[in-house]
Structure formats: structure tokens, C-alpha cells
Design a protein around this motif. Structure first.
Motif, mmCIF file in Angstrom:
data_model
loop_
_atom_site.group_PDB
_atom_site.id
_atom_site.type_symbol
_atom_site.label_atom_id
_atom_site.label_comp_id
_atom_site.label_asym_id
_atom_site.label_seq_id
_atom_site.Cartn_x
_atom_site.Cartn_y
_atom_site.Cartn_z
ATOM 1 N N LYS A 26 0.981 -1.113 0.006
ATOM 2 C CA LYS A 26 0.204 -0.073 0.164
ATOM 3 C C LYS A 26 0.725 1.300 -0.034
ATOM 4 N N ASN A 27 0.126 2.366 -0.511
ATOM 5 C CA ASN A 27 0.891 3.718 -0.288
ATOM 6 C C ASN A 27 1.194 4.034 0.879
ATOM 7 N N GLY A 28 2.312 4.742 1.293
ATOM 8 C CA GLY A 28 2.694 5.244 2.697
ATOM 9 C C GLY A 28 3.081 4.029 3.696
ATOM 10 N N GLU A 29 3.952 2.928 2.971
ATOM 11 C CA GLU A 29 4.582 1.948 3.902
ATOM 12 C C GLU A 29 6.063 1.377 3.434
ATOM 13 N N ILE A 30 6.544 1.083 4.445
ATOM 14 C CA ILE A 30 8.051 0.503 4.011
ATOM 15 C C ILE A 30 7.709 -1.248 4.585
ATOM 16 N N VAL A 31 8.009 -1.925 3.430
ATOM 17 C CA VAL A 31 7.753 -3.544 3.676
ATOM 18 C C VAL A 31 9.116 -4.115 3.589
ATOM 19 N N GLY A 32 9.444 -4.719 4.755
ATOM 20 C CA GLY A 32 10.839 -5.826 4.672
ATOM 21 C C GLY A 32 10.443 -7.079 3.784
ATOM 22 N N LEU A 33 11.274 -7.358 2.701
ATOM 23 C CA LEU A 33 11.470 -8.683 2.203
ATOM 24 C C LEU A 33 12.374 -9.430 2.765
ATOM 25 N N ILE A 34 12.323 -10.374 3.588
ATOM 26 C CA ILE A 34 13.277 -11.162 4.400
ATOM 27 C C ILE A 34 13.151 -12.615 4.178
ATOM 28 N N GLY A 35 14.415 -13.332 4.314
ATOM 29 C CA GLY A 35 14.493 -14.618 4.045
ATOM 30 C C GLY A 35 15.795 -15.191 3.769
ATOM 31 N N LEU A 36 16.039 -16.537 3.995
ATOM 32 C CA LEU A 36 17.299 -17.104 3.848
ATOM 33 C C LEU A 36 17.881 -16.697 2.405
ATOM 34 N N ASN A 37 19.374 -16.892 2.095
ATOM 35 C CA ASN A 37 19.859 -16.956 0.900
ATOM 36 C C ASN A 37 19.261 -18.268 0.157
ATOM 37 N N ASP A 174 16.712 7.650 6.541
ATOM 38 C CA ASP A 174 15.706 8.921 6.765
ATOM 39 C C ASP A 174 15.086 9.185 5.318
ATOM 40 N N LEU A 175 15.639 8.745 4.230
ATOM 41 C CA LEU A 175 15.214 8.867 2.919
ATOM 42 C C LEU A 175 13.741 8.175 2.801
ATOM 43 N N MET A 176 14.082 6.924 3.045
ATOM 44 C CA MET A 176 12.975 5.896 3.184
ATOM 45 C C MET A 176 11.902 6.477 3.698
ATOM 46 N N VAL A 177 11.912 6.875 5.084
ATOM 47 C CA VAL A 177 10.814 7.585 5.699
ATOM 48 C C VAL A 177 10.173 8.671 5.351
ATOM 49 N N GLU A 178 11.105 9.503 4.684
ATOM 50 C CA GLU A 178 10.694 10.587 4.136
ATOM 51 C C GLU A 178 9.604 10.398 2.745
ATOM 52 N N LYS A 179 10.063 9.345 2.261
ATOM 53 C CA LYS A 179 9.147 9.030 0.795
ATOM 54 C C LYS A 179 7.858 8.318 1.316
ATOM 55 N N LYS A 180 8.122 7.577 2.573
ATOM 56 C CA LYS A 180 6.679 6.913 3.023
ATOM 57 C C LYS A 180 5.876 7.866 3.522
ATOM 58 N N GLU A 182 5.582 10.789 2.355
ATOM 59 C CA GLU A 182 5.096 11.330 1.180
ATOM 60 C C GLU A 182 3.947 10.568 0.383
ATOM 61 N N GLY A 183 3.563 9.307 1.097
ATOM 62 C CA GLY A 183 2.995 8.272 0.216
ATOM 63 C C GLY A 183 3.231 7.493 -0.477
ATOM 64 N N ARG A 184 4.598 7.449 -0.737
ATOM 65 C CA ARG A 184 5.124 6.334 -1.650
ATOM 66 C C ARG A 184 5.544 5.116 -0.807
ATOM 67 N N THR A 185 5.696 4.143 -1.626
ATOM 68 C CA THR A 185 5.907 2.614 -1.292
ATOM 69 C C THR A 185 7.382 2.290 -1.389
ATOM 70 N N VAL A 186 7.805 1.613 -0.345
ATOM 71 C CA VAL A 186 9.286 0.969 -0.235
ATOM 72 C C VAL A 186 9.203 -0.293 0.167
ATOM 73 N N LEU A 187 9.739 -1.283 -0.993
ATOM 74 C CA LEU A 187 10.102 -2.752 -0.677
ATOM 75 C C LEU A 187 11.443 -2.791 -0.338
ATOM 76 N N MET A 188 11.724 -3.375 0.571
ATOM 77 C CA MET A 188 13.274 -3.318 0.996
ATOM 78 C C MET A 188 13.781 -4.874 1.424
ATOM 79 N N SER A 189 14.699 -5.366 0.589
ATOM 80 C CA SER A 189 15.154 -6.743 0.894
ATOM 81 C C SER A 189 16.310 -6.378 1.934
ATOM 82 N N THR A 190 16.408 -7.094 3.004
ATOM 83 C CA THR A 190 17.650 -7.140 3.890
ATOM 84 C C THR A 190 17.739 -8.107 4.922
ATOM 85 N N HIS A 191 18.972 -8.237 5.438
ATOM 86 C CA HIS A 191 19.140 -9.395 6.248
ATOM 87 C C HIS A 191 19.333 -8.798 7.723
#
Length: 245
Positions: A26-37, A174-180, A182-191
């Protein structure tokens, strides 16, 4: 704005890497994509970028289906890869200009957007330098600047913190939060799960090519029965073959 991934199955050969993946962003959220290698994170991202063709499933951003209009679809997203992609023959300024041209952004507008980013990442005096000579962390900052001048609806970010110094990591967050905001969406893959737990609104846990859990932290706790536990605890439980949804 809604990003929809529906019944996505695909990979690199006849045997699928990801199987019947379903989620909405959805707009205005940061979603973490996580999982093993090898869980399917990069494969999912490559399908969302249009770099791989799924064997089945649908992908859309704000109603634009990738099958119907891939150019319009791609203009609604930007991507920060795990490994920086730098063109040896282009200066930093020319990387910015090339990004602007690819997305149909006026050069002056691109530089208005780039200038505060250049200052944040301390690259404002490097515009005429060839980034091929930069350190990996500085190259990653070039990728970040180019992705954020696009100002798309969806940011797809693959392991964004590799090679960044602590100040660069915080600036990226900080940039990711700023965009969130603003109503943008962030999908972030991270360990880096502690950071994901702090900054992400929801989480997709992939395991063996399938979604093992999806939701905010409280929902993940409910799905796994791990009440009061951290994202680390839930992640280890799920990827060790614990209860799945």
C-alpha cells in the motif's frame, strides 16, 4: 496506489524458484522482504522489475499491469541494486542526466532533486568525477541518488546498506521514511532484521520460494504463536521449519 503481486510463479528454468507468491503493498508503507539466501527474494524482485518473465501470475502498480504496458509500469518504480551498476565512461553528472532522460524528467528538475541528495551523501563536489573510481560505498550512494531523483510510486531496494558507512545508512533510512511520509511505497530486501523491525511497517518472510508469513509484527506473532518475540525470533522459527501460515 497499490502494488499487487498475484499468484506469481517463476524463476530461471523449468523448475520454479518462487511458487504462487501473493501480496499487496500500500502507499505510505515500508515493507521488509526477508528470508534465507536462496529463499527467492532476488527472484521475486527481478520479476517485479520485469527482468524475468513469470511462468504464471500477475504484477501491477496502480492498476498498470506489466503485461499490458511494461514501459508505463517501469516508470512507476525505481530500483537500488545490491551491487552498484556504474558506467565507466560516465561522470556522476552524466549518471544523473541519463537517469533523468530514461524517466522523461527535465534536467533542471533532476538537478533540483539531486542537489540535496548530493549534499546529504557528500558528493556535491564530485559531479565531474567518474564514479567507476569511487569506493563501493560511494558507488552505492550514486545508485541511491539516481533512484530517488525519479520520485516514483514504488522504490525497490535490495540490501541497501552493504558498503555504506554508518552516516550513509542513517541517511538512506531517513530518505525511506521521508518517501513513506509522502505516500510512496518502499519494498526493502535486507538481512539486518533489527533495522527492519524498527523501520518497516510490514514484513514478507519468504522460505523455499513461498510466503511463510506476511504482516506487521503483531500479525507475525499471531501467525507463529510467538507472542512478545522479536522479528529475529520469528524469522529463525519460521526458517527452521516452524509453524507457517
Amino acid at each position: 496506489m497499490t502494488v499487487k503481486v498475484e499468484h506469481l510463479t517463476g524463476g530461471y528454468g523449468k523448475k520454479p524458484v518462487i511458487k504462487d507468491i501473493n501480496f499487496e503493498l500500500k502507499n505510505g508503507e515500508i515493507v521488509g522482504l526477508i528470508g534465507l539466501n536462496g529463499a527467492g527474494k532476488s527472484t521475486t524482485i527481478k520479476h517485479m522489475l520485469g527482468l524475468l518473465t513469470p511462468s504464471s501470475g500477475e504484477l501491477s502498480i496502480s492498476g498498470t499491469n506489466i503485461k499490458d504496458n511494461i514501459e508505463e509500469y517501469r516508470h512507476k518504480l525505481s530500483y537500488i541494486p545490491e551491487a552498484p551498476v556504474i558506467y565507466e565512461e560516465l561522470t556522476l553528472q552524466e549518471h544523473i542526466d541519463m537517469t533523468a532522460m530514461a524517466y522523461g524528467i527535465d534536467k533542471n528538475t533532476a538537478m533540483e532533486r539531486a542537489n540535496p541528495l548530493l549534499k546529504t551523501f557528500r558528493l556535491e563536489n564530485e559531479l565531474q568525477i567518474f564514479p567507476s573510481h569511487f569506493s563501493k560505498g560511494m558507488k552505492q550512494k550514486v545508485m541511491i541518488i539516481c533512484a530517488f531523483i525519479v520520485n516514483p510510486e514504488l522504490y525497490i531496494i535490495d540490501e541497501p546498506f552493504l558498503g555504506l558507512d554508518p552516516l550513509g545508512i542513517q541517511s538512506m533510512l531517513d530518505l525511506m521514511v521521508e518517501k513513506k511520509n509522502e505516500g510512496r511505497t518502499v519494498l526493502m530486501s535486507t538481512h539486518i532484521l533489527a533495522t527492519a523491525e524498527r523501520y518497516c511497517d510490514r514484513f514478507i518472510i519468504l522460505d523455499e520460494g513461498k510466503i511463510a508469513a506476511f504482516g506487521n509484527l503483531d500479525e507475525l506473532r499471531e501467525q507463529t504463536g510467538l507472542h512478545g518475540k522479536t522479528l529475529d525470533d520469528i524469522y529463525i522459527h519460521v526458517t527452521r521449519g516452524g509453524q507457517q501460515v
